[in-house]
Design an enzyme around this catalytic site. Sequence first.
Site, PDB file in Angstrom:
ATOM      1  N   ASP A  67       7.922  23.130  68.610  1.00 56.59           N
ATOM      2  CA  ASP A  67       7.116  21.893  68.548  1.00 56.59           C
ATOM      3  C   ASP A  67       6.088  22.211  69.504  1.00 56.59           C
ATOM      4  OD1 ASP A  67       8.625  22.399  71.061  1.00 56.59           O
ATOM      5  OD2 ASP A  67       9.711  20.318  70.849  1.00 56.59           O
ATOM      6  N   ASN A 136      17.361  12.451  76.703  1.00 54.90           N
ATOM      7  CA  ASN A 136      17.432  11.336  75.892  1.00 54.90           C
ATOM      8  C   ASN A 136      18.118  11.788  74.633  1.00 54.90           C
ATOM      9  OD1 ASN A 136      15.456  12.687  74.842  1.00 54.90           O
ATOM     10  ND2 ASN A 136      14.086  11.116  74.564  1.00 54.90           N
ATOM     11  N   HIS A 138      17.149  14.191  72.551  1.00 56.79           N
ATOM     12  CA  HIS A 138      15.879  14.517  71.671  1.00 56.79           C
ATOM     13  C   HIS A 138      16.176  16.216  71.262  1.00 56.79           C
ATOM     14  CE1 HIS A 138      12.569  15.755  74.694  1.00 56.79           C
ATOM     15  NE2 HIS A 138      13.102  16.899  74.561  1.00 56.79           N
ATOM     16  N   GLU A 143      12.356  12.508  68.719  1.00 56.20           N
ATOM     17  CA  GLU A 143      12.875  11.614  69.743  1.00 56.20           C
ATOM     18  C   GLU A 143      13.675  10.636  69.132  1.00 56.20           C
ATOM     19  OE1 GLU A 143      12.201  12.081  72.799  1.00 56.20           O
ATOM     20  OE2 GLU A 143      10.075  12.286  73.291  1.00 56.20           O
TER      21      GLU A 143
HETATM   22  C1  GLP Z   1      10.773  19.702  75.597  1.00 53.17           C
HETATM   23  C2  GLP Z   1      10.843  20.326  74.379  1.00 53.17           C
HETATM   24  C3  GLP Z   1      12.327  20.448  73.707  1.00 53.17           C
HETATM   25  C4  GLP Z   1      13.230  21.004  74.980  1.00 53.17           C
HETATM   26  C5  GLP Z   1      12.960  19.984  76.025  1.00 53.17           C
HETATM   27  C6  GLP Z   1      14.031  20.409  77.294  1.00 53.17           C
HETATM   28  O1  GLP Z   1      10.903  18.338  75.817  1.00 53.17           O
HETATM   29  N1  GLP Z   1      10.179  19.752  73.177  1.00 53.17           N
HETATM   30  O2  GLP Z   1      12.356  21.207  72.692  1.00 53.17           O
HETATM   31  O3  GLP Z   1      14.449  20.954  74.486  1.00 53.17           O
HETATM   32  O4  GLP Z   1      11.811  20.171  76.680  1.00 53.17           O
HETATM   33  O5  GLP Z   1      13.338  21.064  78.206  1.00 53.17           O
HETATM   34  P1  GLP Z   1      13.965  21.584  79.571  1.00 53.17           P
HETATM   35  O6  GLP Z   1      14.795  22.930  79.297  1.00 53.17           O
HETATM   36  O7  GLP Z   1      12.732  22.035  80.383  1.00 53.17           O
HETATM   37  O8  GLP Z   1      14.963  20.656  80.150  1.00 53.17           O
END
Ligand code: GLP
Length: 264
Positions: A67, A136, A138, A143
């Site tokens: 993403d 949340n 995702h 989302e």
């Molecule tokens: C972002 C990305 C997700 C990832 C999430 C978790 O939102 N789009 O793909 O899983 O962050 O991030 P972190 O590892 O910083 O908690």
Amino acid sequence: MIKLVRLRTPAEVGLRAAQIVAETVERRPQAVLALPTGNTPRGMYKELGRLHDQGLDFSGVTTFMLDEYIGVAKDNRYSFTRYLDEHFYTKVNVSPARRHGFDSLCADPEAECRRYDRAIAEAGGFDLAILGIGSNGHVAFNEPGEFFSLASHTQRLADDTIYRNSGRLTREEQGSDSEAGLATEFPTNAMTVGMGAVLNARSLLMLATGEAKSGAIAEMMNGRVTTRLPASLLQIHDDCSVLADPAAAGDSGNASAEKQDSYD
Ligand code: GLP
């Protein structure tokens, strides 16, 4: 069914994830990988860099970022393209021609998502999708909502995601920007692979560390499958493992002896 692998520390999560990626690449030098961003996989990327220095060869590997924010230049601190360059591509030898990413500054994000799906299809889908999870629930930037999209799509970010992701860098990395400056600068829309490409992957590997993820992990493992928690859809995949530290696995500081024994 989702397999939960309990590991003792966030560092172990990174090391084990790197091991699994390395085994995949050794078994299948032309492997197609989907790559996550965020804080959680940093240790994995660091270890993959180390393994590459010891001879792990990525020259035949194809990669897809999961993403990307919309409208964020590559030199922006929030750019996932920049993140992958910094943490992975500059440390290993994935051929530039085999690195796939969403073009954050494209004129038409919907068309960009269609182009991305064509590229995923041409590559034959993902052999291994490495995933994080939002608190949340995702997955990538799919989302929670009433519906989910199989195809890559544009996504308005959830308030919770904006709040958490805008603060994920350290104060030092944020430089002199004020809190207010950060909030206004933070992108609110993204492009993401859809749940179709994720669920079509031959194998799924999710990484989760920290207490903020424990609620989503518990619901994903034990709750019903619902678009309100996109990660719950992984229950229908037949090869999905979650590497979790004790906090994300929901084991309190003084985990029971039984839990201790179940650590990998
Ligand atoms: C972002 C990305 C997700 C990832 C999430 C978790 O939102 N789009 O793909 O899983 O962050 O991030 P972190 O590892 O910083 O908690």
